[in-house]
Each structure stands twice: as structure tokens, then as C-alpha cells.
Design an enzyme around this catalytic site. Structure first.
Site, PDB file in Angstrom:
ATOM      1  N   TYR A 169       0.506  -1.060  -0.215  1.00 36.95           N
ATOM      2  CA  TYR A 169      -0.248  -0.307   0.091  1.00 36.95           C
ATOM      3  C   TYR A 169       0.408   1.308   0.398  1.00 36.95           C
ATOM      4  O   TYR A 169       1.669   1.403   0.921  1.00 36.95           O
ATOM      5  CB  TYR A 169      -0.743   0.337   1.407  1.00 36.95           C
ATOM      6  CG  TYR A 169      -1.535   1.447   1.227  1.00 36.95           C
ATOM      7  CD1 TYR A 169      -2.602   1.475   0.239  1.00 36.95           C
ATOM      8  CD2 TYR A 169      -1.799   2.310   2.189  1.00 36.95           C
ATOM      9  CE1 TYR A 169      -3.896   2.433   0.466  1.00 36.95           C
ATOM     10  CE2 TYR A 169      -2.323   3.462   2.021  1.00 36.95           C
ATOM     11  CZ  TYR A 169      -3.475   3.436   1.582  1.00 36.95           C
ATOM     12  OH  TYR A 169      -4.282   4.401   1.216  1.00 36.95           O
ATOM     13  N   ASP A 253       9.383   4.180  -0.020  1.00 36.04           N
ATOM     14  CA  ASP A 253       8.407   4.621   0.894  1.00 36.04           C
ATOM     15  C   ASP A 253       8.582   4.949   2.961  1.00 36.04           C
ATOM     16  O   ASP A 253       8.279   3.787   2.988  1.00 36.04           O
ATOM     17  CB  ASP A 253       7.029   3.404   0.144  1.00 36.04           C
ATOM     18  CG  ASP A 253       6.319   4.962   1.296  1.00 36.04           C
ATOM     19  OD1 ASP A 253       5.955   5.281   2.189  1.00 36.04           O
ATOM     20  OD2 ASP A 253       4.407   3.985   1.035  1.00 36.04           O
ATOM     21  N   LYS A 280       2.249  11.696   6.400  1.00 37.04           N
ATOM     22  CA  LYS A 280       2.017  11.810   8.048  1.00 37.04           C
ATOM     23  C   LYS A 280       2.603  12.363   9.590  1.00 37.04           C
ATOM     24  O   LYS A 280       2.111  13.523   9.167  1.00 37.04           O
ATOM     25  CB  LYS A 280       2.404   9.855   8.195  1.00 37.04           C
ATOM     26  CG  LYS A 280       1.538   8.946   7.080  1.00 37.04           C
ATOM     27  CD  LYS A 280       0.248   8.273   7.323  1.00 37.04           C
ATOM     28  CE  LYS A 280      -0.342   7.232   6.596  1.00 37.04           C
ATOM     29  NZ  LYS A 280      -1.153   6.894   6.695  1.00 37.04           N
TER      30      LYS A 280
HETATM   31  N1  PLP Z   1       2.372   4.772   2.198  1.00 36.32           N
HETATM   32  C1  PLP Z   1       2.776   4.718   3.053  1.00 36.32           C
HETATM   33  C2  PLP Z   1       3.627   3.423   3.024  1.00 36.32           C
HETATM   34  C3  PLP Z   1       1.116   4.866   3.536  1.00 36.32           C
HETATM   35  O1  PLP Z   1       1.118   3.474   4.708  1.00 36.32           O
HETATM   36  C4  PLP Z   1       0.460   5.418   3.329  1.00 36.32           C
HETATM   37  C5  PLP Z   1      -1.352   5.774   3.926  1.00 36.32           C
HETATM   38  O2  PLP Z   1      -1.675   5.165   4.668  1.00 36.32           O
HETATM   39  C6  PLP Z   1       1.157   6.660   2.166  1.00 36.32           C
HETATM   40  C7  PLP Z   1       1.853   5.966   1.346  1.00 36.32           C
HETATM   41  C8  PLP Z   1      -0.283   7.803   1.932  1.00 36.32           C
HETATM   42  O3  PLP Z   1      -0.036   8.666   2.833  1.00 36.32           O
HETATM   43  P1  PLP Z   1      -1.701   9.493   2.302  1.00 36.32           P
HETATM   44  O4  PLP Z   1      -2.557   8.650   3.166  1.00 36.32           O
HETATM   45  O5  PLP Z   1      -0.966  10.788   3.167  1.00 36.32           O
HETATM   46  O6  PLP Z   1      -2.202   9.987   1.308  1.00 36.32           O
END
Ligand code: PLP
Length: 490
Positions: A169, A253, A280
Site C-alpha cells: 500500500y 516509501d 503522515k
Molecule cells: N505510503 C504508505 C506506506 C502509507 O501507509 C500511506 C498511508 O497510509 C501512504 C503512503 C499514503 O499517505 P497519505 O494517506 O497521506 O496519502
């Protein structure tokens, strides 16, 4: 002996216990139920703007919150150990963020249409802390940060595809393989299972001609649980070398994981990606994302570059968000604060595992630092024997009873102990800095009470998930069972 336990006995017992707690929950929270209905009637599909916070029968509505305590619409005061899925690292409305944002507001909140005084302060924090980041750009969310990073890699390499883990994700529009859905961006993705670096390197080499990037979280990935166990260095290093060999970008990420060390997991493992994405908790409650990397990958965002990418975004340097992030880095999250907080998380994880052992129950606290995931099974979740190799095994027993226990634990902790223990779908505890020692002690005492209360169903679960007995995984079926997609009205 365990073979004589009828299959599904644990599930039946745990489900029955959960159902009785849910009946109480419905009784106790009429205002939260009504708030969801009102949102539906007002025109929000399913009554929620964020699928991950929806759960059956309805989620709680918060009407007030301070530090680590939230107050529900029905007046219950609860200690928050969900931490907004890592974004709530500093608790509700942290003081330094509030002050910084108020000050920015006093000086013309958007300072619109021009650079503002906060941007360089925020950029400096990124370029000094994170090994891979020489140049950085800001966004509003982690999803956008990932999309910008992928597209940057596509522009720089002139190639198209990117490779991610099956079940990964990376935001609302970027899922890997089995979890991808109709909202996913229509890129050509190659998906690989987590855990075997040789296999991943083969996929990278096989697609060398058209591979722009490998995008991964430098932690274990499973679609069923937010399990932030750091991948072994040798494993990540092998993927690192393959990306260099074929000339594609390695993007980490670190939207969630950068909170695990002052320089993120890239610092913990010593494996440096080409680009990194963030989000976040860094916003201190405000919307924020960022992507950064070395000059080679990032310089085309310079408007004067002859091949500039011309990247825009009305709110990408919004002064309120920038002020909030500056306050986070300068007042709330020094390297020392980060290290101390993650050490507290490690202590809590060890204490939970010790308690589970004392009570002889199948509960494993996994994760790293301040990110803890409870997995309710007897057989080992993480196989650390391979930690120095290029393989990393994760064995989640994909049984309904394992995931049903997360729900039972969540409703029990909420109703008997006023604690928000992750979500009913997964007991993902992302600890905030405003939790006090007393909160940790209260949590452990509540867990001990849970272990005693449900001794018998937990014994059934232990038998059904004993080492060697866990059946083949069918994560997809379980995903469908434990996530609650929006059902359109008939
Ligand atoms: N990358 C990871 C690993 C995440 O867990 C999340 C959100 O949960 C995101 C990206 C996306 O971030 P946002 O919800 O701020 O778009």
C-alpha cells in the site's frame, strides 16, 4: 492433542465473545451511530471519507481530544493507542504546532502566491536528517509524494514501469497486485512477493529495458496487517545493487517508517535509496508529504533546468503546513527525542511478549520501535534465522480466528478499559510521544486481564495456530472478510 480440536472451534468461541461486546458497543454509542447516518444522509458515500477508519457496525465519532485522550460523541474518554495510523505521533493538537500555525495565520495564512519563510527551514531538516535526500519537494499527502517520485523516475529514465510488492500500500491510488482496485493509477506495474531478494533481482533484470523505479517500504509487507518489521540489510542491499545495475530508481516509501530512527529506516539499515517519500506524522496533524533524493534524480524539478519537469501544486508549500512541519522538526522531534521514543516502544513490545508468555497465550507483539502490531497466533510470525541472508520469511497464519481476535481485543480494550487499541481490523499500535508511563502500565494491566478473561478461547487459538499446523494462506479471502468496502444503497 491439538489435531483433535475441531477446526474452527477457536473462531466460533472468539466470534461469539466479540458479538456480545458489539451488542454492548451499539448500546453505548448511539450518538456515534447517528453521526454516521447523518453523514450518509448528507451525501458522503458510506458516511465516511476514509475507508481505513470505517469498521463494522460503525466507527466512533470524536468530539474533543487533547494529548493522548479523545472524547467520543457519547462521552467516553479514551486513551488513544492507534495514533492515527502513525500520523498522530505527537498526540492531539500538539502545543508547539498550534502556536506555530497560529503565528503563521496571524501573518497572512497562505502568504499566497509567493515563497514563504518556512520552506527553507523545513527543507534543511530533510537534507540534514535523511541520508538519501540532497534535494526535496513538498506535497500535501504521502500518496502524492509517491506519485511525484514515480513520475520523476519515469521522466529521468525515460522508462515506464515500476516494481512493487504484491499487497503493498503506497496510498489511495497505488496498491500492489492482489490489493489493487479500480482507483489504482493506470501505470504498468510489476508485482513481486515480499521476501526473496533473488527473485526480486530476477524481476528487475527481466524488465531492465522499461523499468523506471522500484518502490518499496523497507519493512515487511503483508496486505493483512501493518507489520513494520525492518527488512534485513543484506536483502535490501541486494535490491539496491540490482537497481543501480539496470539504471532504475530505488525509492523507499518512508511515509510511516521514517519515524523509526532520526534518519529513517535507510539510516537504520545503512541502505540508501535514490529517492525517499515522506508524510503522515511530519505534518504534526496538518496535511503534508515530501519526496526527495540525490541531485541526479531531483534536479529536474528546478524551473531553470533545461529539461525541467515543471512540477506544480497550489498547496505544496502552504504556509500553515510548512509552519507546522518546522515546529515538528525544531521542537518535537529532535534525533534524541526520536531515539528515546522508539526505545520506549521497544520496551513496551518486550513487556507485551513477556506477559503473553507468562499467560501462555498466542499473542505476539511484532514491529519496530514505536510501531507495534499484535498478531494472534502461536507459530512464529517472523523468521529471524534468515536475517543475515537475502531472504526474509513472514508467516501469518491466515485463519479467520487470528483476525477475529484483533476485533475481540479492540472491543474489549475499548469497553472494559477505555483504550483504543489500534482498529478492530488490526491491532496496530502506533505510539505517540504524549503517552505516559502510567498509560503503558495501564495498557499492560488491561492486557493481562484480557488474557485471563479469554483464557479458554485463546487456548483453542493456540492449538489451531501451533507451529506446523497453520494452513496455507488465503489472504485475499480474509481481506474480503475483514475489510468493509462501501456497499451502494439498493
Ligand atoms: N505510503 C504508505 C506506506 C502509507 O501507509 C500511506 C498511508 O497510509 C501512504 C503512503 C499514503 O499517505 P497519505 O494517506 O497521506 O496519502
Amino acid at each position: 492433542m491439538s489435531n483433535e480440536i475441531p477446526s474452527g472451534a477457536a473462531y466460533a468461541a472468539i466470534e461469539a465473545a466479540t458479538e456480545s461486546l458489539i451488542a454492548e458497543y451499539v448500546q453505548a454509542n448511539p450518538k456515534s451511530a447517528a453521526a454516521l447516518e447523518e453523514a450518509k444522509a448528507a451525501g458522503i458515500a458510506g458516511g465516511t471519507n476514509r475507508a481505513s477508519i470505517y469498521h463494522s457496525p460503525f466507527p466512533l465519532t470524536f468530539v474533543d481530544a487533547k494529548e493522548a485522550t479523545a472524547v467520543t460523541a457519547d462521552g467516553q474518554k479514551i486513551t488513544d493507542m492507534l495514533g492515527n495510523f502513525t500520523a498522530g505521533l505527537f498526540g492531539f493538537s500538539p502545543g508547539p504546532v498550534k502556536d506555530a500555525v497560529n503565528e503563521a495565520m496571524d501573518h497572512g495564512h497562505a502568504l499566497g502566491g509567493a515563497p514563504n519563510v518556512y520552506e527553507a527551514r523545513v527543507a534543511r531538516a530533510f537534507t540534514t536528517r535523511f541520508p538519501s535526500v540532497d534535494l526535496v519537494r513538498f506535497t500535501m499527502t504521502g500518496t502524492e509524494a509517491n506519485i511525484y517520485a514515480i513520475n520523476t523516475a519515469r521522466a529521468v529514465t525515460g522508462k515506464n514501469k515500476f516494481l512493487i510488492y504484491d499487497g503493498a500500500y503506497h496510498g489511495a491510488w497505488i496498491h500492489g497486485g492482489k490489493t489493487a482496485g479500480p482507483l489504482d493509477s493506470p501505470y504498468e506495474k510489476i508485482t513481486v512477493p515480499y521476501g526473496d531478494a533473488d527473485l526480486i533481482v530476477d524481476a528487475i533484470r527481466a524488465n531492465a529495458d522499461d523499468l523506471a523505479a522500484v518502490l518499496l517500504e523497507p519493512v515487511v509487507v503483508t496486505p493483512m496487517s501493518y507489520l513494520k518489521v525492518v527488512s534485513p540489510k543484506a536483502y535490501l542491499q541486494k535490491i539496491r545493487e540490482a537497481c543501480t545495475e539496470v539504471g532504475c530508481a530505488l525509492i523507499f516509501d518512508e511515509v510511516m517508517t521514517s519515524r523509526l530512527a532520526p534518519g529513517g529506516v535507510q539510516e537504520l539499515t545503512g541502505v540508501t535509496p535514490d529517492m525517499t517519500t515522506f508524510g503522515k506524522y511530519i505534518g504534526g496533524g496538518f496535511p503534508f508529504g515530501a519526496f526527495g533524493g540525490t541531485k541526479q534524480w531531483m534536479e529536474r524539478h528546478d524551473p531553470l533546468h533545461p529539461e525541467t519537469i515543471n512540477s506544480g501544486g497550489t498547496f505544496n508549500q502552504n504556509a500553515l503546513c510548512m509552519a507546522a512541519v518546522a515546529a515538528v522538526f525544531e521542537q518535537l522531534w529532535s534525533p534524541e527525542q526520536c531515539i528515546a521514543h522508539n526505545a520506549r516502544g521497544d520496551q513496551l513490545r518486550d513487556a507485551i511478549n513477556q506477559l503473553a508468555k507468562q499467560h501462555d497465550v498466542p499473542c505476539q507483539a511484532c514491529g519496530a520501535g514505536s510501531l507495534i502490531t499484535l498478531i494472534w497466533q502461536n507459530c512464529r510470525v517472523i523468521n529471524d534465522d534468515d536475517a543475515d541472508t537475502q531472504k526474509h520469511r513472514v508467516d501469518i497464519a491466515a485463519l479467520p480466528a487470528v483476525f477475529q481476535t484483533s476485533a475481540l481485543f479492540w472491543f474489549h480494550m475499548l469497553q472494559r478499559h477505555d483504550i483504543l487499541a489500534g482498529s478492530p481490523k488490526m491491532n496496530y499500535l502506533t505510539l505517540s510521544t504524549v503517552l505516559k508511563s502510567e498509560d503503558y502500565e495501564r495498557f499492560l494491566a488491561a492486557m493481562a486481564e484480557f488474557f485471563t478473561t479469554y483464557k479458554e478461547p485463546l487456548a483453542l487459538l493456540a492449538a489451531e495456530t501451533a507451529p506446523g499446523l497453520a494452513p496455507a494462506q488465503d489472504e485475499l479471502a480474509l481481506l474480503e472478510m475483514f475489510t468493509t468496502p462501501y456497499t451502494p444503497p439498493v
